[in-house]
Scaffold this active site. Sequence first.
Site, short mmCIF file in Angstrom:
data_model
loop_
_atom_site.label_atom_id
_atom_site.label_comp_id
_atom_site.label_asym_id
_atom_site.label_seq_id
_atom_site.Cartn_x
_atom_site.Cartn_y
_atom_site.Cartn_z
N HIS A 134 -38.31 99.96 -51.54
CA HIS A 134 -38.52 100.47 -50.17
C HIS A 134 -38.31 101.99 -50.13
CE1 HIS A 134 -37.86 100.54 -45.69
NE2 HIS A 134 -37.07 101.54 -46.03
N GLU A 135 -37.26 102.46 -50.80
CA GLU A 135 -37.00 103.90 -50.82
C GLU A 135 -38.07 104.65 -51.60
OE1 GLU A 135 -34.97 104.94 -48.75
OE2 GLU A 135 -34.07 102.99 -48.33
N HIS A 138 -40.93 105.23 -49.33
CA HIS A 138 -40.75 106.41 -48.48
C HIS A 138 -41.14 107.68 -49.23
CE1 HIS A 138 -39.15 104.91 -44.78
NE2 HIS A 138 -38.07 104.37 -45.32
N GLU A 205 -40.69 102.61 -41.03
CA GLU A 205 -39.89 101.60 -41.73
C GLU A 205 -40.72 100.36 -42.05
OE1 GLU A 205 -36.89 101.90 -43.00
OE2 GLU A 205 -36.83 103.96 -42.27
#
Length: 318
Positions: A134-135, A138, A205
């Site tokens: 997930h990071e 980003h 998100e």
Amino acid sequence: MNHLKTFTLLAALTALFGGLGYMLGGPTGMLIALVIAGGMNLFSYWNADKIVLRMYRAQPVDENHPNAVVRTYVADIVQMARDASMPRPAIAIIPNDQPNAFATGRNPQNAAVCATTGLLDMLTREEIRGVMAHELAHVRNRDTLTMTVTATIAGAIAALANFALFFGGGDDRERPGGIIGTLALMILAPMAAGLVQMAISRAREYEADRVGAEIAGDPQALASALQKIEAYSKRIVNMTAERNPASGQLFIINPLAGRGADNLFSTHPATGNRVRALMDLGAKMGFRTPPPVSPVASPGPVSTSVPTTPSRPAGPWG
């Protein structure tokens, strides 16, 4: 599109900062505020990663770390970044019992991803992979610059608004609004800055969840991790985040105790909504739906003193 979002967001926050300066000091105050905001924008752009990493006392780690869990954590991030055709980010851990993670940096070539020691302690390897994917999402989506710069400027707006409480108003005719206008702006300016932050945060998100699940190849692991992180984050206070609430949007789950609602004033979507979206994605990818995750008991009251570690599986941090 992400570059347009960044420009629009920075312009809005800069204008708000200038408007606050005008209310405090008239045209001269506005000019000073705009100069400061411009300097902050440039400083944040070139030092985005260093600002947040220093704030949270992040410690760089690599494949030679003495702890086996950390070595695995590093190896998994390196492998996922390679598989996603991304530059290898800087990798760090944060000495904090609350399980959480964030990414920062002005672009994929100058990015860093961080997990707390609590995250490595409490989650399985598959869940940690899901969180760090997930990071990485980003980073690949170039969200990290937006998140870090807006956190910096929003924090400055809040600080300037607090300054107005003590030095605003009075009989200075160059200062519009007087004491009433200053007090109103002291309250409204941080709220407006927060709304600007939130305008794109929740959609970002959801997108990072989707892309991260594809990078890790396991939407269900990320869904399970989100539920565990939310449950523990309500029990373990992240004091650094509490002292710097504008940085809360950087994390995968809001680190500020007791704020999980999916509404206009939330920087993060409700975890239940994110989990459902991930489970739908998992079904499309051919995963069988597992039973609901029940990672911990009811969180109980939030501590306002020194954080204590709840009963949890044994991990590498004691």
